[in-house]
Design a protein around this motif. Structure first.
Motif, PDB file in Angstrom:
ATOM      1  N   THR A 112       0.580   4.142  -2.926  1.00  0.00           N
ATOM      2  CA  THR A 112       0.503   5.420  -2.638  1.00  0.00           C
ATOM      3  C   THR A 112       1.657   6.447  -3.167  1.00  0.00           C
ATOM      4  O   THR A 112       1.178   7.419  -3.568  1.00  0.00           O
ATOM      5  CB  THR A 112       0.260   5.675  -0.852  1.00  0.00           C
ATOM      6  N   ALA A 162       0.788  -1.251  -0.126  1.00  0.00           N
ATOM      7  CA  ALA A 162      -0.061   0.186   0.094  1.00  0.00           C
ATOM      8  C   ALA A 162       0.975   1.270   0.173  1.00  0.00           C
ATOM      9  O   ALA A 162       0.564   2.266  -0.407  1.00  0.00           O
ATOM     10  CB  ALA A 162      -0.842  -0.033   1.177  1.00  0.00           C
ATOM     11  N   ARG A 163       2.031   1.227   0.652  1.00  0.00           N
ATOM     12  CA  ARG A 163       2.945   2.298   0.640  1.00  0.00           C
ATOM     13  C   ARG A 163       3.383   2.735  -0.641  1.00  0.00           C
ATOM     14  O   ARG A 163       3.353   3.841  -1.215  1.00  0.00           O
ATOM     15  CB  ARG A 163       3.896   2.192   1.635  1.00  0.00           C
TER      16      ARG A 163
END
Length: 415
Positions: free
Chosen positions: A356, A352-353
């Motif tokens: 993002t 997810a990082r």
């Protein structure tokens, strides 16, 4: 349709003259489109030449081929019309013969190589001929076509090595020079040589100083080799299947040697690039052969720089799946589609990082694969393969820098 009081001489005693092309133009008037021939400012800036495009992909059958086909059909005797005709083609000549034979009430048989694009087979079938799919290549199909013609007593409508067909194709040049008389050079895709033979015959008579340059793919360089007096092998397939001819015509070879100024080669990648440019810039769809002229002007920039060049977009019958592949590959070459390899720790939240960061940089993730086992990274690490939509090469570098600055080692997969 007007009759021709002086039919073209048969191939055995052959010479196509400019007058034959003029008579063909009279015969075809109102039966085929006089397609636009217009200047492209953007392609001129890209190529360094003044590019003028002749949109033969706007014919009803999406190819110039119906010009020669109709001209030959118009010269048939009543008995020949009754018995019917046969043609061998990788697609465009087939459609031209089938369409105009249907209009004229002439029975037609079309022989096509087995691997002819489906779009060309189905469009030809729509005009009602008998279709036979034979052999791996055009030349294989040609042998079978000759056998069937003799067996059934059908008249062969040859795709290129016929004086009436050549004269019909030459009407393209008459229209180009009427619309753009300032042209210095005509660049013509070459398979068997019917188009370039007709174009050279008409153009050299109308404007003796104009240059005529042929283009072949390096996968099928038969006319190039004949023109240069060398021997070169042909491949088994090309994106430009419309000009995939292993042996040029006897008639066309003589005309090319006498009237054509040069023949050049382009690669498959050149043709792909030209297809994408024409789609993106001119909003027009062409097949591989239809893009060959533009491919040559880009590949051989010094040869055409500063000249007023006429490019014949000779066909637009391309399979949509093939076109989709070409568009995607074109986006990769332009840096608008990129695949990154990103190393991450194999813990919750890392994927997810990374996503993002990519989103924050304005790139769009099209695909992502999370790989643990098939990687050289240490245990408890993983590799992401991310396919991104980007604005171009500079944008890709910005995304990579942002990932690296966040402690996520990243690199562009250049495969």
């Amino acid at each position: 349709m007007s009759a021709n009081p002086a039919p073209i001489r048969p191939p055995g005693n052959f010479e196509v003259a400019a007058a034959d092309v003029q008579r063909a133009a009279e015969r075809l008037r109102g039966q085929v489109e006089n397609t636009p021939c217009v200047h492209s400012r953007t392609l001129s800036a890209i190529t360094g030449a003044e590019a003028y495009l002749k949109f033969e992909n706007l014919q009803f059958t999406a190819s110039f081929k119906e010009r020669g086909a109709l001209n030959r059909l118009a010269l048939l005797s009543q008995d020949e019309k009754r018995r019917g005709v046969i043609a061998v083609s990788a697609g465009n000549h087939a459609q031209g013969v089938a369409y105009h034979a249907q209009r004229m009430g002439i029975p037609a048989v079309i022989v096509m190589p087995r691997f002819t694009p489906t779009v060309k087979v189905e469009r030809t079938r729509g005009f009602g001929p008998e279709i036979l799919l034979v052999g791996e290549t055009f030349d294989d199909a040609k042998v079978e076509c000759t056998r069937i013609a003799a067996e059934r007593g059908l008249t062969l409508i040859h795709p290129y090595d016929d004086p009436a067909v050549i004269a019909g194709q030459g009407t393209v040049a008459l229209e180009m020079l009427a619309a753009q008389p300032q042209l210095d050079c005509l660049v013509v895709a070459v398979g068997g040589g019917g188009l370039i033979s007709g174009v050279a015959t008409a153009a050299k008579a109308a404007k003796p100083g104009v240059q005529v340059v042929g283009v072949q793919t390096d996968q099928f360089p038969s006319m190039y080799a004949a023109f240069k007096g060398i021997s070169m092998p042909s491949a088994t397939a090309t994106l430009a299947e419309g000009i995939a001819v292993k042996s040029p015509g006897e008639i066309t070879r003589r005309i090319v040697q006498r009237l054509v100024d040069d023949v050049v080669l382009v690669s498959e990648g050149d043709i792909e690039h030209a297809i994408v440019l024409l789609l993106e810039i001119e909003k027009t769809v062409v097949e591989g052969a239809g893009a060959a002229g533009l491919a040559a002007v880009i590949r051989h920039k010094d040869r055409f720089k500063g000249k007023k060049v006429g490019l014949i977009l000779c066909g637009g019958n391309i399979d949509m799946m093939v076109l989709a592949d070409i568009i995607e590959r074109g986006m990769v070459r332009a840096g608008r589609l990129a695949r990154l390899r990103v190393a991450i720790r194999d813990v919750p939240g890392e994927l997810a990082r990374a996503a993002t960061i990519v989103g924050t940089m304005g790139a769009n993730i099209e695909e992502v694969e999370h790989q643990r086992a098939f990687t050289t990274l240490p245990a408890q690490n993983a590799q992401l393969e991310m396919v991104l939509q980007t604005r171009g090469p500079e944008h890709i570098e910005q995304v990579i820098r942002a990932l690296r600055d966040a402690g996520l080692p990243s690199e562009l997969d250049t495969f």
